[in-house]
Design a protein around this motif. Sequence first.
Motif, PDB file in Angstrom:
ATOM      1  N   UNK A 161       0.831  -1.209   0.000  1.00 19.89           N
ATOM      2  CA  UNK A 161       0.000   0.000   0.000  1.00 19.89           C
ATOM      3  C   UNK A 161       0.865   1.258   0.000  1.00 19.89           C
ATOM      4  N   UNK A 162       1.955   1.235   0.767  1.00 20.15           N
ATOM      5  CA  UNK A 162       2.857   2.392   0.800  1.00 20.15           C
ATOM      6  C   UNK A 162       3.517   2.603  -0.557  1.00 20.15           C
ATOM      7  N   UNK A 163       3.967   1.519  -1.176  1.00 23.32           N
ATOM      8  CA  UNK A 163       4.548   1.630  -2.520  1.00 23.32           C
ATOM      9  C   UNK A 163       3.514   2.185  -3.504  1.00 23.32           C
ATOM     10  N   UNK A 164       2.271   1.730  -3.382  1.00 22.08           N
ATOM     11  CA  UNK A 164       1.216   2.192  -4.288  1.00 22.08           C
ATOM     12  C   UNK A 164       0.942   3.685  -4.082  1.00 22.08           C
ATOM     13  N   UNK A 165       0.919   4.151  -2.839  1.00 18.08           N
ATOM     14  CA  UNK A 165       0.708   5.580  -2.570  1.00 18.08           C
ATOM     15  C   UNK A 165       1.758   6.410  -3.307  1.00 18.08           C
ATOM     16  N   UNK A 166       3.003   5.992  -3.160  1.00 19.75           N
ATOM     17  CA  UNK A 166       4.112   6.733  -3.773  1.00 19.75           C
ATOM     18  C   UNK A 166       4.075   6.585  -5.291  1.00 19.75           C
ATOM     19  N   UNK A 167       3.895   5.358  -5.740  1.00 18.00           N
ATOM     20  CA  UNK A 167       3.932   5.090  -7.175  1.00 18.00           C
ATOM     21  C   UNK A 167       2.846   5.788  -7.960  1.00 18.00           C
ATOM     22  N   UNK A 202      12.129  24.022  -1.288  1.00 17.65           N
ATOM     23  CA  UNK A 202      12.424  22.732  -1.915  1.00 17.65           C
ATOM     24  C   UNK A 202      11.319  21.773  -1.491  1.00 17.65           C
ATOM     25  N   UNK A 203      10.682  21.162  -2.478  1.00 14.39           N
ATOM     26  CA  UNK A 203       9.600  20.207  -2.220  1.00 14.39           C
ATOM     27  C   UNK A 203       9.886  18.970  -3.050  1.00 14.39           C
ATOM     28  N   UNK A 204       9.978  17.832  -2.395  1.00 20.55           N
ATOM     29  CA  UNK A 204      10.355  16.606  -3.096  1.00 20.55           C
ATOM     30  C   UNK A 204       9.463  15.451  -2.648  1.00 20.55           C
ATOM     31  N   UNK A 205       8.984  14.691  -3.623  1.00 22.48           N
ATOM     32  CA  UNK A 205       8.214  13.476  -3.335  1.00 22.48           C
ATOM     33  C   UNK A 205       9.162  12.285  -3.315  1.00 22.48           C
ATOM     34  N   UNK A 206       8.727  11.206  -2.695  1.00 24.17           N
ATOM     35  CA  UNK A 206       9.506   9.964  -2.743  1.00 24.17           C
ATOM     36  C   UNK A 206       9.612   9.499  -4.191  1.00 24.17           C
ATOM     37  N   UNK A 223       9.277   3.051  -6.624  1.00 23.76           N
ATOM     38  CA  UNK A 223       8.088   2.414  -6.037  1.00 23.76           C
ATOM     39  C   UNK A 223       7.356   1.580  -7.081  1.00 23.76           C
ATOM     40  N   UNK A 224       7.206   2.121  -8.291  1.00 17.47           N
ATOM     41  CA  UNK A 224       6.517   1.377  -9.352  1.00 17.47           C
ATOM     42  C   UNK A 224       7.310   0.144  -9.772  1.00 17.47           C
ATOM     43  N   UNK A 225       8.633   0.261  -9.819  1.00 18.15           N
ATOM     44  CA  UNK A 225       9.463  -0.907 -10.165  1.00 18.15           C
ATOM     45  C   UNK A 225       9.299  -2.009  -9.124  1.00 18.15           C
TER      46      UNK A 225
END
Length: 135
Positions: free
Chosen positions: A30-36, A82-86, A91-93
Amino acid sequence: MRKVKVKDSIEKALEKRTAKLDITAERVLQEFAKIGFSNMQDFAEWSPGGITLKDSLKLTPEQAACVAEISETTTQFGGSVRFKLHDKIAALEKLGRHLKLFTDVSEHKIDFAEEAEKIDEAEKKAAERLKSIKG
């Protein structure tokens, strides 16, 4: 014997900690999906006139989990944010590998009917040659 007991103790401690923290494969996915599947438009608006970050209090917990870094620097000459997402690609890989969407093995299609015809022809030629040799 002693190494086995140590290994068992470590495994039991890890299982206990994992259960206590409620770490499950489903939560990790679920965490990977949120980021991806995050979308920068959920966090900021931009146009030729500039960039505006959205209010953090209006972000959902899922959106907030995607934020890797936010910082503001102010100097006598101005400032910057500075604003950066994971890392979305990473995450998708990881999700893709888990779902076996990617293969590291080359796939080859073989037309067995065509191969069977070639084998039959080779057998006929071999039989004819053998016949001619025996005379």
